[in-house]
Enzyme design. Sequence first.
Site, PDB file in Angstrom:
ATOM      1  N   GLU A  31       0.841  -1.195   0.000  1.00 20.95           N
ATOM      2  CA  GLU A  31       0.000   0.000   0.000  1.00 20.95           C
ATOM      3  C   GLU A  31       0.873   1.240   0.000  1.00 20.95           C
ATOM      4  OE1 GLU A  31      -3.280   0.965  -0.206  1.00 20.95           O
ATOM      5  OE2 GLU A  31      -2.345   2.936  -0.018  1.00 20.95           O
ATOM      6  N   ILE A  47     -23.089   1.655   1.644  1.00 22.13           N
ATOM      7  CA  ILE A  47     -24.333   0.910   1.412  1.00 22.13           C
ATOM      8  C   ILE A  47     -24.003  -0.492   0.887  1.00 22.13           C
ATOM      9  CG2 ILE A  47     -26.568   0.915   0.210  1.00 22.13           C
ATOM     10  CD1 ILE A  47     -25.970   3.455   1.967  1.00 22.13           C
ATOM     11  N   HIS A  49     -25.497  -2.692  -1.296  1.00 21.41           N
ATOM     12  CA  HIS A  49     -26.597  -2.653  -2.257  1.00 21.41           C
ATOM     13  C   HIS A  49     -27.206  -4.035  -2.428  1.00 21.41           C
ATOM     14  CE1 HIS A  49     -25.831   1.452  -3.423  1.00 21.41           C
ATOM     15  NE2 HIS A  49     -24.543   1.180  -3.548  1.00 21.41           N
ATOM     16  N   VAL A 172       4.188   1.508  -5.512  1.00 24.31           N
ATOM     17  CA  VAL A 172       4.724   0.720  -6.628  1.00 24.31           C
ATOM     18  C   VAL A 172       5.010   1.660  -7.797  1.00 24.31           C
ATOM     19  CG1 VAL A 172       4.245  -1.143  -8.263  1.00 24.31           C
ATOM     20  CG2 VAL A 172       3.455  -1.327  -5.889  1.00 24.31           C
ATOM     21  N   LYS A 249     -26.054   6.467  -8.809  1.00 25.94           N
ATOM     22  CA  LYS A 249     -27.300   6.254  -8.078  1.00 25.94           C
ATOM     23  C   LYS A 249     -27.878   7.544  -7.498  1.00 25.94           C
ATOM     24  CE  LYS A 249     -25.688   1.626  -7.076  1.00 25.94           C
ATOM     25  NZ  LYS A 249     -24.267   1.836  -7.484  1.00 25.94           N
ATOM     26  N   CYS A 386     -16.941  13.380  22.940  1.00 21.96           N
ATOM     27  CA  CYS A 386     -18.126  13.359  22.055  1.00 21.96           C
ATOM     28  C   CYS A 386     -18.598  11.921  21.813  1.00 21.96           C
ATOM     29  CB  CYS A 386     -17.816  13.988  20.709  1.00 21.96           C
ATOM     30  SG  CYS A 386     -17.290  15.689  20.772  1.00 21.96           S
ATOM     31  N   CYS A 426      -9.946  15.939  21.849  1.00 26.24           N
ATOM     32  CA  CYS A 426      -9.157  14.723  22.093  1.00 26.24           C
ATOM     33  C   CYS A 426      -7.850  14.632  21.311  1.00 26.24           C
ATOM     34  CB  CYS A 426     -10.002  13.473  21.824  1.00 26.24           C
ATOM     35  SG  CYS A 426     -10.556  13.318  20.120  1.00 26.24           S
TER      36      CYS A 426
END
Length: 464
Positions: A31, A47, A49, A172, A249, A386, A426
């Site tokens: 990564e 979502i 789907h 990469v 969508k 929070c 925080c």
Amino acid sequence: MYDIVVIGAGVVGGMIARELTRYQLSVCIIEKQRDVAMGASKANSGIVHAGFDAKEGSLKALLNVRGSEMMADVAKELGVHYKNNGSLVVGFTDEDIQAINGLYERGVKNGVKNLRVLSKEEVKALEPNISDNVIGALHAPTGGIVCPYMLTVASVGNAMDNGAVLKTDFEVTSIEYTNGVYKVSSPTETVEAAYVINAAGVYSDKIAAMAGYGSFTVTPRKGEYMLLDRECGNLVSHTIFKVPTKMGKGILVSPTVDGNLLLGPTSVNIEDKDNVETTKEGIDAIVAGSTVCVDGIPLRSVITSFTGLRAVGDTGDFIIEAAGDHFVNVGGIESPGLSSAPAIAVYVTDLLAKMGMELKKNENFCPTRKIFRAAESKYHKVICRCETISEGEILTAIHTNPGAKDIDGIKRRTRSGMGRCQGGFCMPYVADILARELGTSLLDVTKFGGKSNLLVGKVKEVQA
Ligand SMILES: Cc1cc2nc3c(=O)[nH]c(=O)nc-3n(C[C@H](O)[C@H](O)[C@H](O)COP(=O)(O)OP(=O)(O)OC[C@H]3O[C@@H](n4cnc5c(N)ncnc54)[C@H](O)[C@@H]3O)c2cc1C
């Protein structure tokens, strides 16, 4: 040398790597960012789907329906929040209802279960806050919502628990193939493998071209969002879509698994594969698109906005192909890529078997994550007020695979900093814990890797 290298630690690369660790294979995930889930997998609608939207017979349709069926179990195994809240595609005109009937038929052909076209009264009974202008809707009870970045973190983490190696900060830049061995290199490091999976999201076309297998292009399609405070999460219980267009969508209104309300995304093709800016035009479009569907959206309760980039391939479908000798492209994975990810992983593994990879079962594979537990007292000390997140939860995020290394990594894994004050209270405490646990200086703690350091020096030294 590894049996297989997976390029890209998004939800697709993560799920593929996890699936591969079910077999006796050495797997390396590469990564370019400092953390996993830094591409589309961290900035989408979340979502799951149902699968009525993708064209019948397409890979998208096949893998969406399969993935959606797998999701509840996969999320449970990985300890990720998932909710089967169902979805509604709402119609306001006769043309919308025609399109909804078309979606119903397509959904039935795709194998989506329990679809129904509802009358206005049925829609209002399910969702009282839908605009009175609604005249009907498609109801998909199998639709769901999931936390997309935690699904990514957990799939990569579970792959690591089962032996996979994760290399971050590894961009990469070249791929060479000689005598049956791939050399996958960054400017400073090379990894060798017998097989390569290209799951590099919006950059999957560039990675394919780098290896000499560049048969497709990927256009980034920007999607901007607004996220509302948790007190608004009950405005609707289903995911509310408008009728889709060829650009996607449309703007949706949906609760998130964590109880916030999500509005968006916009849909604009761009050129820059890294442009995740939010814009005034985007915000205006989200407000217009969401308030037309749902009444009483408390827009004053917006706590943040963000942008994700869809990886739109030029074939109109997911591109999952044996591109060259022992090289698999998994490109153009736009929506419904999150919903499909568990099924994409199985599909790619089957493809590898067809390409000649030997798949011997790993009898030690464990589908659940190994979670680090701090001393009990640490779970009693609240760091984020929070969201009521304790020091113990932050330590768990740092020491559980793949460990958080920066402020945003902690935020995604624990929700510390995701509340109303967005980390105002925080963040310094989290930075302090990170520096202590990672054995670095506070000056080296970053928000999201690279040059995003929080502090530039000590006041007296900087002033001197
Ligand atoms: C606005 C928006 C809304 C969406 N909504 C939904 C939804 O509701 N439901 C749904 O099912 N799907 C949705 N999607 C689609 C879904 O988010 C994607 O299909 C999915 O996240 C793709 O995952 P990925 O792993 O292929 O890509 P990514 O998450 O982008 O991961 C690719 C990774 O490759 C890395 N990489 C790139 N180049 C290199 C390199 N040279 N070297 C090393 N690493 C590299 C990147 O840093 C990145 O981490 C949406 C997408 C967007 C953008």
